[in-house]
Design an enzyme around this catalytic site. Structure first.
Site, PDB file in Angstrom:
ATOM      1  N   SER A  52      49.724  33.610  37.498  1.00  0.00           N
ATOM      2  CA  SER A  52      49.572  34.429  38.695  1.00  0.00           C
ATOM      3  C   SER A  52      50.437  33.937  39.847  1.00  0.00           C
ATOM      4  CB  SER A  52      48.104  34.429  39.142  1.00  0.00           C
ATOM      5  OG  SER A  52      47.289  35.015  38.166  1.00  0.00           O
ATOM      6  N   HIS A  83      49.930  41.073  37.783  1.00  0.00           N
ATOM      7  CA  HIS A  83      50.440  41.047  36.420  1.00  0.00           C
ATOM      8  C   HIS A  83      50.904  42.444  36.036  1.00  0.00           C
ATOM      9  CE1 HIS A  83      47.945  37.483  36.534  1.00  0.00           C
ATOM     10  NE2 HIS A  83      48.440  37.077  35.394  1.00  0.00           N
ATOM     11  N   HIS A 109      43.856  38.496  29.189  1.00  0.00           N
ATOM     12  CA  HIS A 109      42.683  37.644  29.344  1.00  0.00           C
ATOM     13  C   HIS A 109      41.485  38.273  28.637  1.00  0.00           C
ATOM     14  CE1 HIS A 109      45.292  37.050  32.874  1.00  0.00           C
ATOM     15  NE2 HIS A 109      44.934  35.782  32.797  1.00  0.00           N
ATOM     16  N   TYR A 111      38.541  38.330  29.715  1.00  0.00           N
ATOM     17  CA  TYR A 111      37.671  38.998  30.691  1.00  0.00           C
ATOM     18  C   TYR A 111      38.121  40.425  30.997  1.00  0.00           C
ATOM     19  CZ  TYR A 111      41.111  37.518  34.278  1.00  0.00           C
ATOM     20  OH  TYR A 111      42.246  37.311  35.016  1.00  0.00           O
ATOM     21  N   GLU A 112      39.360  40.787  30.617  1.00  0.00           N
ATOM     22  CA  GLU A 112      39.798  42.169  30.768  1.00  0.00           C
ATOM     23  C   GLU A 112      39.260  43.059  29.656  1.00  0.00           C
ATOM     24  OE1 GLU A 112      44.107  42.543  32.143  1.00  0.00           O
ATOM     25  OE2 GLU A 112      44.069  40.546  31.242  1.00  0.00           O
ATOM     26  N   ALA A 139      47.967  29.480  37.532  1.00  0.00           N
ATOM     27  CA  ALA A 139      47.354  29.129  38.809  1.00  0.00           C
ATOM     28  C   ALA A 139      45.964  28.584  38.513  1.00  0.00           C
ATOM     29  CB  ALA A 139      47.268  30.357  39.709  1.00  0.00           C
ATOM     30  N   MET A 244      41.183  30.518  34.174  1.00  0.00           N
ATOM     31  CA  MET A 244      40.617  31.534  33.285  1.00  0.00           C
ATOM     32  C   MET A 244      41.598  31.968  32.196  1.00  0.00           C
ATOM     33  SD  MET A 244      39.001  33.933  36.276  1.00  0.00           S
ATOM     34  CE  MET A 244      38.252  33.191  37.738  1.00  0.00           C
ATOM     35  N   SER A 245      42.591  31.141  31.897  1.00  0.00           N
ATOM     36  CA  SER A 245      43.614  31.549  30.930  1.00  0.00           C
ATOM     37  C   SER A 245      44.120  30.335  30.176  1.00  0.00           C
ATOM     38  CB  SER A 245      44.782  32.226  31.676  1.00  0.00           C
ATOM     39  OG  SER A 245      45.454  31.286  32.509  1.00  0.00           O
ATOM     40  N   ASN A 268      44.093  26.514  45.053  1.00  0.00           N
ATOM     41  CA  ASN A 268      42.903  26.444  45.906  1.00  0.00           C
ATOM     42  C   ASN A 268      42.014  25.305  45.442  1.00  0.00           C
ATOM     43  OD1 ASN A 268      42.391  28.614  43.610  1.00  0.00           O
ATOM     44  ND2 ASN A 268      40.413  27.680  44.102  1.00  0.00           N
ATOM     45  N   HIS A 302      41.417  36.078  45.088  1.00  0.00           N
ATOM     46  CA  HIS A 302      42.609  36.206  44.245  1.00  0.00           C
ATOM     47  C   HIS A 302      43.865  36.320  45.099  1.00  0.00           C
ATOM     48  CE1 HIS A 302      44.826  36.879  40.605  1.00  0.00           C
ATOM     49  NE2 HIS A 302      45.242  38.065  40.979  1.00  0.00           N
TER      50      HIS A 302
END
Length: 330
Positions: A52, A83, A109, A111-112, A139, A244-245, A268, A302
């Site tokens: 990202s 993306h 991902h 989660y998609e 990220a 998350m990836s 972050n 995000h």
């Protein structure tokens, strides 16, 4: 969301010999690429997966040819802001053929709603194109307090809760090739040789000593950011950053025999307060006429992730380009 309603009827089959080689559309994908990608770009040595906010990595390529995912059977479509959906081929460094996902075209991902076989399908295609080295950028949130925003963490190992506790291991199911191992070791998942090149490249680029760090990447399924308790648990387990990836791609790449390196850009800090706000104490103080000022609330967005990614993309681009230039000539 991640269920699979397909029913498979098996009769008189040796399950140890089953593979997805015939059911996954590798032949179709490779045929399309062969018709649209020039021959000098179709034998890549290096694959880059962009995370990202790191879209300028793809801008490093020369003689770029982009192939939309919609033209490639087996490829999904990313739904994440930041993306897009295309596979880019080009030259990087001293002329190394290098297919790259643009950051804006980056990973799929779970989660998609994508199946794990879809998430890692591009990696398996790269293996069939001849990619030997895979560089993944992402990220990530910092779990360790010594990792400032903007630090690039060279990943040493990973902690993958979805792999350990549920049906989210990308190697579940039939093998994608009968030549692959059924059980893939991951104790050597992150190439020492490539990690050495990362720090050599940083030195040659005169990056600050604290620009790069090392640590463990924790993979969580998302799409929620971690609660303080979850962040505290991951940090206690030894993780330095969380995202998350990435891990599904790492696992598939190792099964395919690639050398892998992961560069995690800290975008972050994970919100992990030392103590929790006590509503009981606040009410008691109010009733006693001595109200307590509430502590500031911190949340992650995000957009924050994308902003830092864009700010540090130039450094990441230079680093990755130099790493590829340092790769030994085969």
């Amino acid at each position: 969301m991640h269920g699979d309603d397909d029913v498979y009827l098996l009769s008189s089959l040796d399950l140890t010999q089953m593979s997805d080689e015939q059911t996954l559309p590798f032949a179709s994908t490779l045929d399309v690429l062969a018709t649209v990608v020039p021959a000098h770009l179709l034998k890549p040595r290096v694959g880059i997966v962009c995370g990202s906010g790191l879209s300028t990595l793809a801008s490093s390529l020369r003689d770029v040819v982009e192939v939309p995912y919609s033209a490639l059977e087996g490829f999904g479509k990313s739904t994440v802001v930041g993306h897009k959906s295309a596979l880019a081929f080009g030259l990087l460094g001293r002329g190394t053929a290098c297919p790259s996902w643009r950051c804006s075209d980056a990973q799929f991902h779970p989660y998609e709603g994508h199946k794990l076989s879809t998430v890692v399908y591009p990696i398996r295609v790269l293996a069939r194109l001849g990619v030997q080295n895979l560089i993944i950028t992402n990220a990530a949130g910092a779990l360790r307090q010594d990792l400032a925003v903007g630090t690039i963490v060279v990943v040493q190992d990973h902690l993958a809760l979805p792999n350990l506790t549920g049906p989210l291991n990308p190697l579940f199911g039939p093998l994608s090739s009968p030549d692959q191992p059924r059980f893939t070791p991951l104790s050597d998942a992150y190439s020492v040789a490539l990690r050495r090149l990362a720090f050599r490249a940083a030195h040659e680029l005169a990056l600050d000593a604290d620009a790069l760090a090392e640590g463990v990447y924790a993979w969580v399924s998302g799409p929620t950011y971690e609660t303080p308790a979850e962040g505290r648990m991951l940090r206690a387990a030894g993780a330095a950053v969380v995202g998350m990836s990435t891990v599904p791609e790492v696992v598939a790449a190792r099964q395919e025999g690639m050398e892998v390196m992961v560069l995690s850009l800290v975008t972050n800090p994970v919100v992990i307060p030392d103590t929790y706000r006590s509503i009981k104490e606040e009410i008691e103080a109010e009733l006693a006429g001595k109200p307590i000022a509430p502590p500031p609330e911190t949340v992650v967005s995000h957009e924050d992730v994308l902003t830092v990614g864009r700010e540090k993309a130039e450094v990441m681009k230079r680093l990755v380009a130099r790493i590829i230039e340092l790769l030994p000539t085969p």
